[in-house]
Motif scaffolding. Structure first.
Motif, PDB file in Angstrom:
ATOM      1  N   ASN A   1      49.332  83.149  59.949  1.00  0.00           N
ATOM      2  CA  ASN A   1      50.692  82.846  60.383  1.00  0.00           C
ATOM      3  C   ASN A   1      51.633  84.005  60.103  1.00  0.00           C
ATOM      4  O   ASN A   1      52.485  84.330  60.921  1.00  0.00           O
TER       5      ASN A   1
ATOM      6  N   ASP B   1      50.754  87.197  59.844  1.00  0.00           N
ATOM      7  CA  ASP B   1      50.377  88.261  60.765  1.00  0.00           C
ATOM      8  C   ASP B   1      50.912  87.982  62.176  1.00  0.00           C
ATOM      9  O   ASP B   1      51.393  88.888  62.847  1.00  0.00           O
ATOM     10  N   ASP B   2      50.821  86.719  62.612  1.00  0.00           N
ATOM     11  CA  ASP B   2      51.310  86.352  63.937  1.00  0.00           C
ATOM     12  C   ASP B   2      52.817  86.552  64.043  1.00  0.00           C
ATOM     13  O   ASP B   2      53.312  87.056  65.049  1.00  0.00           O
ATOM     14  N   LYS B   3      53.542  86.170  63.013  1.00  0.00           N
ATOM     15  CA  LYS B   3      54.999  86.339  63.025  1.00  0.00           C
ATOM     16  C   LYS B   3      55.370  87.806  63.059  1.00  0.00           C
ATOM     17  O   LYS B   3      56.286  88.206  63.789  1.00  0.00           O
TER      18      LYS B   3
END
Length: 106
Positions: free
Chosen positions: A34, A36-38
């Protein structure tokens, strides 16, 4: 019979511990994903903000807001082919800059 009952209980306890370990590892990995995705979404948004206006709008509507290219073209009062061209240009620029950004982070 009692001996096998003990074996089954120990086996069940061992399996329960394995499952708990797996669940706890997945929880940690999910939190890392999460974050890393943000971070990746923030980088892509920042790069898309540097694009020319029409390219930026087409990219953000189509890729970040999951709208169809036909809807985007209709909303911006441009042809679908023009929207495709803007999207292609935006993707090329973002991919090129993402390579530079990833080199910078690594």
């Amino acid at each position: 019979m009692a001996r096998y009952s003990v074996y089954r209980a120990l086996s069940k306890e061992k399996n329960t511990k394995k499952q708990e370990d797996i669940i706890s590892r997945l929880g940690l990995q999910t939190a890392e994903i999460n974050i890393d995705d943000k971070l990746l979404l923030e980088i892509i948004t920042e790069l898309s903000n540097k694009l020319p206006e029409k390219c930026r709008l087409v990219f953000q509507y189509n890729k970040l807001q999951d709208r169809s290219l036909a809807d985007v073209a209709e909303q911006l009062n441009i042809s679908q082919k023009t929207a495709e061209g803007h999207l292609t240009k935006a993707l090329k620029v973002i991919r090129a800059n993402m390579g530079d950004m990833m080199t910078f982070f690594l």
